[in-house]
Design an enzyme around this catalytic site. Sequence first.
Site, short mmCIF file in Angstrom:
data_model
loop_
_atom_site.label_atom_id
_atom_site.label_comp_id
_atom_site.label_asym_id
_atom_site.label_seq_id
_atom_site.Cartn_x
_atom_site.Cartn_y
_atom_site.Cartn_z
N SER B 150 19.60 12.76 -8.40
CA SER B 150 18.53 13.60 -8.93
C SER B 150 18.98 14.21 -10.26
O SER B 150 19.28 13.45 -11.20
CB SER B 150 18.17 14.66 -7.89
OG SER B 150 16.95 15.27 -8.19
N ASP B 226 10.03 9.58 -1.58
CA ASP B 226 10.63 10.75 -2.22
C ASP B 226 9.52 11.63 -2.78
O ASP B 226 8.70 11.18 -3.58
CB ASP B 226 11.54 10.22 -3.34
CG ASP B 226 12.37 11.28 -4.01
OD1 ASP B 226 11.85 12.39 -4.23
OD2 ASP B 226 13.53 10.98 -4.34
N HIS B 259 14.17 12.08 -0.46
CA HIS B 259 15.09 12.59 -1.49
C HIS B 259 16.36 13.20 -0.88
O HIS B 259 17.19 13.74 -1.60
CB HIS B 259 14.35 13.65 -2.32
CG HIS B 259 14.93 13.91 -3.67
ND1 HIS B 259 15.01 12.95 -4.65
CD2 HIS B 259 15.49 15.03 -4.24
CE1 HIS B 259 15.56 13.46 -5.75
NE2 HIS B 259 15.87 14.72 -5.51
#
Lengths: 282, 282
Positions: B150, B226, B259
């Site tokens: 991320s 996600d 995620h």
Amino acid sequence: MSFEVVSQSRSFGGTQFVYRHASRETGTPMRLAAFVPPQANAGKVPVVWFLSGLTCTEENFTVKAGAQRVASELGLILIAPDTSPRGEGVPDDAQGAYDFGLGAGFYVDATQEPWTRHYRMRSYLERELPALVAENLPADMSCQGITGHSMGGHGALTIALRNPGRFKAVSAFAPIASPMNCPWGEKALSNYIGPDRAAWRDYDACALIESGARLPDLLVDQGTVDNFLESQLKPQLLEAACVKAGQPLTLRMQEGYDHSYFFIATFIEDHLRWHAQRLGAA
Amino acid sequence: MSFEVVSQSRSFGGTQFVYRHASRETGTPMRLAAFVPPQANAGKVPVVWFLSGLTCTEENFTVKAGAQRVASELGLILIAPDTSPRGEGVPDDAQGAYDFGLGAGFYVDATQEPWTRHYRMRSYLERELPALVAENLPADMSCQGITGHSMGGHGALTIALRNPGRFKAVSAFAPIASPMNCPWGEKALSNYIGPDRAAWRDYDACALIESGARLPDLLVDQGTVDNFLESQLKPQLLEAACVKAGQPLTLRMQEGYDHSYFFIATFIEDHLRWHAQRLGAA
């Protein structure tokens, strides 16, 4: 009664769930984590229970042990319950200590006030939760194994010893071998069960083995630099009880390992393969 | 300058350290986690950096990704730094938001007040920490890989793109592909770097590739469910930049993954093997 999904995430081709449900035994909402492997799409699969140690919730094992990789390969459902009732109205240790009360249910049914209403982890895990797992998950309840860490190792051993035939595989990581003979156990049992030490024997793996209870066989891993080894865990008491009773035991002293989840993560694969073999899984 | 040991645990035959040290760049104490595999007993070994996402510290990757098992097999040191300076006197987001300030250093050197004194994660990670790792650990600094998740995926890509030749292997998990083109990045860059968007290009993987920066090759995994995929991560921008520039990219859309660290844990083995191959490790 069905499980409410708190969260779900894809993990190694299976699904990691966190569930919530109202518990009749504890009188509270309870959470548990359940990993369901991809093999469950084709039918029921064996179940391995992991009981956690002091201060833990259903989350610790689930995010730290790395067990899903192996469970996905072997086709095992993994169930990680919480370690105590929680919520408003649930009494806690008077000083808020980590080793009693919330996060420290010790897998007993309390008989002393003010603990009796909510602290019923024994009945929750021996009766209520297995029925809910059978109802809600693609679980083959004729193929169950159980393991756990520290307080949860004690829980796994004593639940298996009191329920002969239920578990085809039993193991533990750094279990509290004899709660009757260590400070954590003496505090918990005197408060939850009362001063009569005879009543404690139901919650002591060594005493249960001495009284004739047996497991199919037993795998225990224990780190040699575990801070709690000498004061609380005392695997030599379990070893002596097993030798005396002729109970098979594989006790592995793991050089240089401590009490943390780094220890569990290192050896969880060995344990799950031990379970899978005895459960007729992959 | 040596690392102070905060904790160490045996893990898969190696050692998981958490270190603390005074940082000249951030003007604060900084923590990092370092896994040292058993192969390091016999000499220096390759290093793989893992940069974490918003809200994380050095701990998340270290306890949740299950990377030590594979690093121990392949003989890799794993370095997981913190994501921002911390401590009294370090300014934070005015509203305490999770996406700016503490836990959200965005791997930049801030040029705007009040951020310039402490928010220097770019120089910390590009210069100061590599020198300390070389000095304190059995690390072969000629064999380095970098990856991240991320915000940390953005960090890994941009650090590698700005330092050609330093990293022989580069990958990312659900990276913020173009901070110039998403709300997280626009907030961070406008506050840390100021309103001149031309100055942001140093912190945008797509812009760096467009300007001619190159990686040896690149592996990116991205979960299809996600929550941040469409609003923040936008892997299609990275794909378009790579296609246009002739930059090799293996982008894998992973069906059903979110995620979380369950996603990272599932694919970390693939990434570490990708790195090890390019680093000449096992």
